[in-house]
Design an enzyme around this catalytic site. Structure first.
Site, PDB file in Angstrom:
ATOM      1  N   ASP A  47       0.635  -1.186  -0.018  1.00  0.00           N
ATOM      2  CA  ASP A  47       0.352  -0.110   0.109  1.00  0.00           C
ATOM      3  C   ASP A  47       0.972   1.045  -0.244  1.00  0.00           C
ATOM      4  O   ASP A  47       2.226   1.029  -0.651  1.00  0.00           O
ATOM      5  CB  ASP A  47      -0.880   0.173   1.308  1.00  0.00           C
ATOM      6  CG  ASP A  47      -2.143   0.989   1.089  1.00  0.00           C
ATOM      7  OD1 ASP A  47      -2.197   1.790   1.505  1.00  0.00           O
ATOM      8  OD2 ASP A  47      -3.431   0.736   0.321  1.00  0.00           O
ATOM      9  N   TYR A  53      -2.578  11.093   0.840  1.00  0.00           N
ATOM     10  CA  TYR A  53      -3.695  11.125  -0.919  1.00  0.00           C
ATOM     11  C   TYR A  53      -3.592  12.256  -1.763  1.00  0.00           C
ATOM     12  O   TYR A  53      -3.151  11.639  -2.927  1.00  0.00           O
ATOM     13  CB  TYR A  53      -4.812  10.677  -0.745  1.00  0.00           C
ATOM     14  CG  TYR A  53      -4.856   8.889  -0.163  1.00  0.00           C
ATOM     15  CD1 TYR A  53      -5.238   7.533  -1.171  1.00  0.00           C
ATOM     16  CD2 TYR A  53      -4.953   8.604   0.613  1.00  0.00           C
ATOM     17  CE1 TYR A  53      -5.209   6.568  -1.203  1.00  0.00           C
ATOM     18  CE2 TYR A  53      -4.917   7.604   1.574  1.00  0.00           C
ATOM     19  CZ  TYR A  53      -5.926   6.388   0.269  1.00  0.00           C
ATOM     20  OH  TYR A  53      -5.297   5.109   0.877  1.00  0.00           O
ATOM     21  N   HIS A 110      -4.587  -8.246   0.545  1.00  0.00           N
ATOM     22  CA  HIS A 110      -3.936  -6.772   0.975  1.00  0.00           C
ATOM     23  C   HIS A 110      -3.069  -6.243   2.197  1.00  0.00           C
ATOM     24  O   HIS A 110      -2.191  -5.808   2.023  1.00  0.00           O
ATOM     25  CB  HIS A 110      -5.380  -5.545   0.798  1.00  0.00           C
ATOM     26  CG  HIS A 110      -4.819  -4.236   0.090  1.00  0.00           C
ATOM     27  ND1 HIS A 110      -3.788  -3.420  -0.822  1.00  0.00           N
ATOM     28  CD2 HIS A 110      -4.377  -3.312   1.936  1.00  0.00           C
ATOM     29  CE1 HIS A 110      -3.311  -2.776  -0.290  1.00  0.00           C
ATOM     30  NE2 HIS A 110      -3.778  -2.012   1.197  1.00  0.00           N
TER      31      HIS A 110
END
Length: 396
Positions: free
Chosen positions: A179, A304, A361
């Site tokens: 990630d 982000y 994930h």
């Protein structure tokens, strides 16, 4: 940059306020037989909210984390952004020549992702290497201080991570992450590779379709991986647009409503894992770290916006010039992005490539034994990255 021992200690009044907010939750209605098609089912959120408000014992889990994970804080200067207090887990192996390993978590994770991996990798034997283990709470997550100024990009996360390892006495080290751990360790490899960062490993390999017209045919597993990737882009990636364009707007909801935060993250825990059986208290501990985090839930969203200058495609790609230090890849079939091997092998100097039959994930948490075994194979005797750290073979 003095190290300070750290224990999680959330004041009673904050716990009481959380419970009060949970008791006042207003739930939406739900379409009949909608299941997970429209998002997290109402019954799941109601059950978890009720447990979080009455029955879940945060202090018990807080104590367990403090006993399991040796935690510290240290002030780290980030050029142009002042000094940040950084929280991290640091466990030295009993084997003095163990390899220094920096673990970087992602979103919606935290240092908790390393909880199961730590006891596996700090142990060594005649057959596999040991690691000195460091898991940093990246700025804005967990109990690390949040950046206070705009423009805190991937280079700054890499700078803080590298300075932390140097402050711990690890002038050479290796890294692991998925990630956000992928682009951060990638920048560490690009900026500090060779001098300090000696090799890197990721459990979320990124790929681009080759430009060659003679692309080899894909295996059935690779086709399934592309289908999984397509599913994510169609049905699972909406959060990306919001968090990378207007994180502050979303932040008001996540910071004020624990039920909203729960639904926002619980959806990812379920949809991004491989049939992992999440226990309710396990989920609530994961959520509580966000709720009680030093900067609050909103702080975790801003990476982000900042990284890649609004372009997640740029953030989650290998920049030029590509790192030349050894790179290891571990792929899990239920990750959110699963690419064919001839795509991912273009990421850099790939020396290790593992393809697992299960896992998603949150590899370090879902399948810690798989990830630990991959690190042992990559850095152990006979492995392609054995001996990359001077004086730290991993063996007694």
């Amino acid at each position: 940059m003095t190290e300070t021992p750290f224990k999680i200690s959330i004041p009673d009044e904050k716990i009481a306020l959380l419970r009060q907010k949970l008791e006042l939750t207003t739930f939406p209605d739900e379409l009949e037989d909608s299941g997970w098609e429209y998002g997290v089912p109402l019954s799941d959120v109601q059950r978890l909210v009720a447990r979080w408000a009455n029955g879940y014992d945060w202090k018990k889990h807080e104590s367990q984390l403090n006993s399991e994970l040796p935690q510290f804080t240290r002030d780290i200067d980030a050029e142009g952004h002042g000094t940040l207090s950084i929280h991290y887990v640091h466990k030295k192996s009993e084997i003095a020549a163990a390899l220094p390993l920096l673990f970087i978590h992602g979103w919606p994770g935290s240092f908790l992702e390393a909880r199961k991996l730590l006891p596996l990798v700090t142990k060594g034997s005649d057959n596999f290497p040991a690691f000195h283990f460091v898991a940093m709470s990246i700025p804005g997550y967990g109990f690390s201080q949040s950046p206070r100024t705009k423009g805190f990009d991937l280079a700054q996360y890499a700078e803080v991570a590298n300075k932390l390892m140097l402050a711990l006495g690890y002038t050479e080290y290796v890294t692991q992450g998925g990630d956000w751990g992928f682009p951060i360790t990638c920048r560490i490899a690009q900026i500090y590779g060779g001098k300090h960062s000696k090799a890197w490993h990721t459990n979320m390999p990124i790929g681009e379709a080759p430009k060659s017209t003679t692309e080899p045919s894909l295996t059935e597993k690779e086709k399934a991986g592309l289908e999984r990737t397509s599913w994510f882009h169609r049905f699972g990636g909406g959060y990306l647009r919001q968090q990378s364009t207007q994180p502050q707007t979303l932040g008001y909801s996540l910071s004020d409503s624990p039920a909203g935060l729960l639904a926002w993250i619980y959806e990812k825990l379920v949809n991004w894992s491989d049939s992992y059986q999440w226990e309710d208290d396990e989920v609530l501990t994961w959520l509580s770290i966000y709720w009680f985090s030093r900067g609050g839930p909103t702080a975790s969203l801003r990476i982000y916006f900042e990284a890649g200058n609004h372009s997640l495609g740029a953030a989650f790609s290998v920049p030029e010039p590509r790192p030349t230090i050894p790179l290891g890849l571990s792929q899990f079939p239920k990750d959110i992005l699963v690419y064919p091997k001839n795509w991912t092998r273009e990421m850099g100097n790939v020396v290790f490539d593992a393809d697992h039959e299960s896992g998603g994930h949150f590899a370090a948490y879902e399948r810690p034994e798989y990830l630990a075994d991959d690190l042992r194979k990559m850095f152990g005797k006979g492995g392609p990255a054995f001996g990359v750290v001077s004086g730290h073979s991993g063996y007694a």
